[in-house]
Write an enzyme that holds these catalytic residues in place. Sequence first.
Site, PDB file in Angstrom:
ATOM      1  N   CYS A 167       0.829  -1.196   0.000  1.00  0.00           N
ATOM      2  CA  CYS A 167       0.000   0.000   0.000  1.00  0.00           C
ATOM      3  C   CYS A 167       0.872   1.258   0.000  1.00  0.00           C
ATOM      4  CB  CYS A 167      -0.988  -0.041   1.162  1.00  0.00           C
ATOM      5  SG  CYS A 167      -2.424   0.969   0.871  1.00  0.00           S
ATOM      6  N   HIS A 213      -3.547  -4.985   0.290  1.00  0.00           N
ATOM      7  CA  HIS A 213      -2.860  -5.589   1.438  1.00  0.00           C
ATOM      8  C   HIS A 213      -2.904  -7.112   1.338  1.00  0.00           C
ATOM      9  CE1 HIS A 213      -2.304  -1.935   3.898  1.00  0.00           C
ATOM     10  NE2 HIS A 213      -3.379  -1.522   3.271  1.00  0.00           N
ATOM     11  N   GLU A 259      -1.335  -9.245   2.882  1.00  0.00           N
ATOM     12  CA  GLU A 259      -1.142  -9.918   4.173  1.00  0.00           C
ATOM     13  C   GLU A 259      -2.448 -10.433   4.784  1.00  0.00           C
ATOM     14  OE1 GLU A 259      -0.563  -6.707   3.538  1.00  0.00           O
ATOM     15  OE2 GLU A 259      -1.053  -5.385   5.210  1.00  0.00           O
TER      16      GLU A 259
HETATM   17  N1  GLN Z   1      -1.917   6.642   3.217  1.00  0.00           N
HETATM   18  C1  GLN Z   1      -2.040   5.955   1.970  1.00  0.00           C
HETATM   19  C2  GLN Z   1      -3.426   6.106   1.348  1.00  0.00           C
HETATM   20  O1  GLN Z   1      -4.348   6.484   2.014  1.00  0.00           O
HETATM   21  C3  GLN Z   1      -1.698   4.483   2.143  1.00  0.00           C
HETATM   22  C4  GLN Z   1      -2.690   3.753   2.965  1.00  0.00           C
HETATM   23  C5  GLN Z   1      -2.171   2.429   3.462  1.00  0.00           C
HETATM   24  O2  GLN Z   1      -0.982   2.175   3.447  1.00  0.00           O
HETATM   25  N2  GLN Z   1      -3.057   1.583   3.949  1.00  0.00           N
HETATM   26  O3  GLN Z   1      -3.595   5.849   0.185  1.00  0.00           O
END
Ligand code: GLN
Length: 550
Positions: free
Chosen positions: A383, A509, A511
């Site tokens: 992400c 994600h 994970e």
């Molecule tokens: N802050 C970033 C976004 O909002 C990444 C979010 C995250 O890593 N879950 O896109």
Amino acid sequence: MTTKYVFLTGGVVSSVGKGVTAAAIGRLLKERGFSVSVQKLDPYINVDPGTMSPYQHGEVYVLADGAETDLDLGHYERFIDISLNRVCNVTTGQVYAEVIAKERRGDYLGGTIQVIPHITNEIKRRISLVSKTTDAEIVLVEIGGTVGDIESLPFLEALRQMRTDVGRQNSIYIHVTWLPHIGATNELKTKPTQHSVRELRSIGISPDMIIARSDHPVDDSLREKIALFCDVELSAVVPMITTPILYEVPLLLDKAGVGEYLLERLGLTARSQPDWTDWERLVREVRRNKPTVRVALVGKYIELQDAYMSIREALLHSALSLGIEVIIDWVHSAELEKGRGWDVISAADGIIVPGGFGERGIEGKIQAARYARENKIPYLGLCLGMQLMVVELTRHVLGDEEANSTEFDRGTPHPVIDLMPDQRDIADMGGTMRLGLYPCVLQPRTIAKRAYQVQEIEERHRHRFEFNNAYRELLQSAGMRFSGISPDGRLIEIAELADHPFMLGTQFHPEFLSRPNRPHPLFMAFLEAAREQAGVSQPIEVETSTVNSP
Ligand code: GLN
């Protein structure tokens, strides 16, 4: 079959592994042929943990339907290998929001709204939603916190009423407590457990089973004492010694007869014999001496490793399947900015930059990504880690020092990562990100495609910002390949570098979809590359591994 309920409360102190215990009990029941679901009742007033700092709460676990939930739901999904939905995490905030909205609509026809029955009825309605929205025959309900907390009282009252509502033969109460050890006399103490049970009784709940957590062996005389003072059958006093191996917990509880006891009390007969072969193999693998691979996890909540729970577990799943021992070195990204912690980075066989929000430590993460790229160290960006990989490449390969994500610099002349268009007018912070499962098409001849070995995947998301399509061609010219794209071609979901052993970032994600016996393909591919980097070419006699795409 009438839905059966297993209610879990905690006593004495929190953080004794009630969530893992609930997850393991779910597994015991699934192994006996029943469909199971688990619900967590969290007494705090936040509507969900999505807006809470990871320091307060640990990881926010995202479900397929996009619910932002307590990390215990991760344990439930991993242990039982089920997919939960948003009714599986209830908070005081949700309950009150619903009751107050009804009151404003006039649904209560002028009545006075009270904790009993209105709040407790809403809690019970939410508990009943689990069996209505899933195929669960047995529903486990865990209450967060410990008995005695003021805010958990309405939940306990709802649970007390449930016994009358669903019937004694369809419900069971398990109380999970802690036996403190007194060093001076080398003995375990049952008194806090007795007090906790007394407290529970004063609310009207008599536990049917006590699971007594302890760091030391519990002998039979202690069990007898607990049975006597707490008025619980001896066979239902279950000592549960701390184990460093999470996946051993179902085996220990099974050995202690918890599965049989629960079925008998609920009037059920096992439909199948538990098969623990895979779990025993996992535990044996954890214990076995294995070649080590070091992974540096560059985050900003590293003081609280629970903030990265699913990543830690996903690494473990893949490592066990590959026959290696992963040592995670936790690196604070803000420290890297001050020139500290680089010895750890340079000793790493692989680098992970996990998800995150806000400006603190961002430059340190970008520096870590640069190090990985320049030194050809395997890199997995999750992400935010993917977004920063794009920023890094633009800055240091394309020479555009001002490139940034608009999350960190609103006025950057080159917003390579930008707010998603449908996020622009959103004012509320809670539950408004791009959340949950979305499809993604994998592009041929890419690392991602080779790892997954399928055409299309679905992964869980939680973000507001995204790759800015205006920069696609520019980034491609710098060696970036977009290996996973949303089916409409609009969103970049996976980016990787062509000229690198493994430098890959995902907007989602992965994970959250790794399971003990089904390690995630991207974590597998990353660790394979890290293993190569460490010079460990072949695993030593790994037992069968079942690696599928999730
Ligand atoms: N802050 C970033 C976004 O909002 C990444 C979010 C995250 O890593 N879950 O896109």
